[in-house]
Design a protein around this motif. Structure first.
Motif, short mmCIF file in Angstrom:
data_model
loop_
_atom_site.label_atom_id
_atom_site.label_comp_id
_atom_site.label_asym_id
_atom_site.label_seq_id
_atom_site.Cartn_x
_atom_site.Cartn_y
_atom_site.Cartn_z
N HIS A 121 -31.95 -12.94 -35.30
CA HIS A 121 -31.27 -11.69 -35.96
C HIS A 121 -32.25 -10.61 -36.51
N ASP B 98 -32.96 -6.31 -37.20
CA ASP B 98 -32.42 -4.96 -37.80
C ASP B 98 -33.07 -3.69 -37.19
N ARG C 59 -32.59 -0.27 -36.36
CA ARG C 59 -31.71 0.80 -36.48
C ARG C 59 -31.91 2.09 -35.70
N ASN D 135 -24.18 -3.51 -33.45
CA ASN D 135 -23.43 -3.42 -34.42
C ASN D 135 -23.12 -2.16 -34.69
N GLU E 167 -22.49 -0.49 -38.20
CA GLU E 167 -24.07 -0.20 -38.92
C GLU E 167 -25.10 0.51 -38.28
N ARG F 241 -26.91 -0.36 -35.38
CA ARG F 241 -28.06 -1.17 -35.36
C ARG F 241 -27.90 -2.17 -34.17
N ASP G 143 -28.47 -5.63 -33.91
CA ASP G 143 -28.39 -6.86 -35.02
C ASP G 143 -28.73 -8.31 -34.64
#
Length: 107
Positions: free
Chosen positions: A24, A26, A28, A84, A87, A89, A91
Motif C-alpha cells: 500500500h 500513496d 499522488r 485510485n 483520489e 494516486r 495506492d
C-alpha cells in the motif's frame, strides 16, 4: 507501509501457485499526469515490444515483450500498479514472486 501476502492461481500457468505481495503506497499525481502515465504504458504495450499491459485501473509490468511466441511463453509478470482515479494516486503496487518493491518503483 502495510504489506499483504497473497497466493493466486492463474489460468495461464495452469495449477501453479503464484505468490504476490501487495504494497500500500500513496503516490499522488494529477489526473493529467496519470493519463500521461497510462498513455506511455499503452505506447509501450507488451504486444508491441514494450513491457506494459494496461487493464482498467492497473498497469501490469511484464519481464519480456511479446515479440515472438517463445518470448510470450517465457514472459512473466513482475507486478502491477493500481490507480485510485478518484483520489488521483497510485495506492497499491503488487509484486510477483522473486521481485521486490524496488523493482517496480524502478519502472
Amino acid at each position: 507501509m502495510l504489506l499483504c501476502r497473497i497466493s493466486l492461481r492463474c489460468l495461464h500457468w495452469g495449477s501453479e501457485s503464484v505468490s504476490t505481495q501487495m504494497h500500500h503506497v500513496d503516490l499522488r499525481y494529477t489526473k493529467e499526469e496519470l493519463l500521461l502515465i497510462f498513455d506511455q504504458a499503452t505506447k509501450e504495450d507488451v504486444d508491441h515490444g514494450g513491457h506494459y499491459d494496461c487493464r482498467g485501473g492497473a498497469i501490469h509490468v511484464w519481464s519480456h515483450p511479446w515479440t515472438t511466441a517463445a518470448t510470450r511463453y517465457d514472459s512473466a509478470t513482475i507486478g502491477a500498479f493500481y490507480v485510485n482515479w478518484l483520489e488521483e494516486r497510485i495506492d497499491r503496487i503488487e509484486t510477483d514472486e522473486s521481485f521486490e518493491l524496488a523493482d517496480l518503483l524502478h519502472e
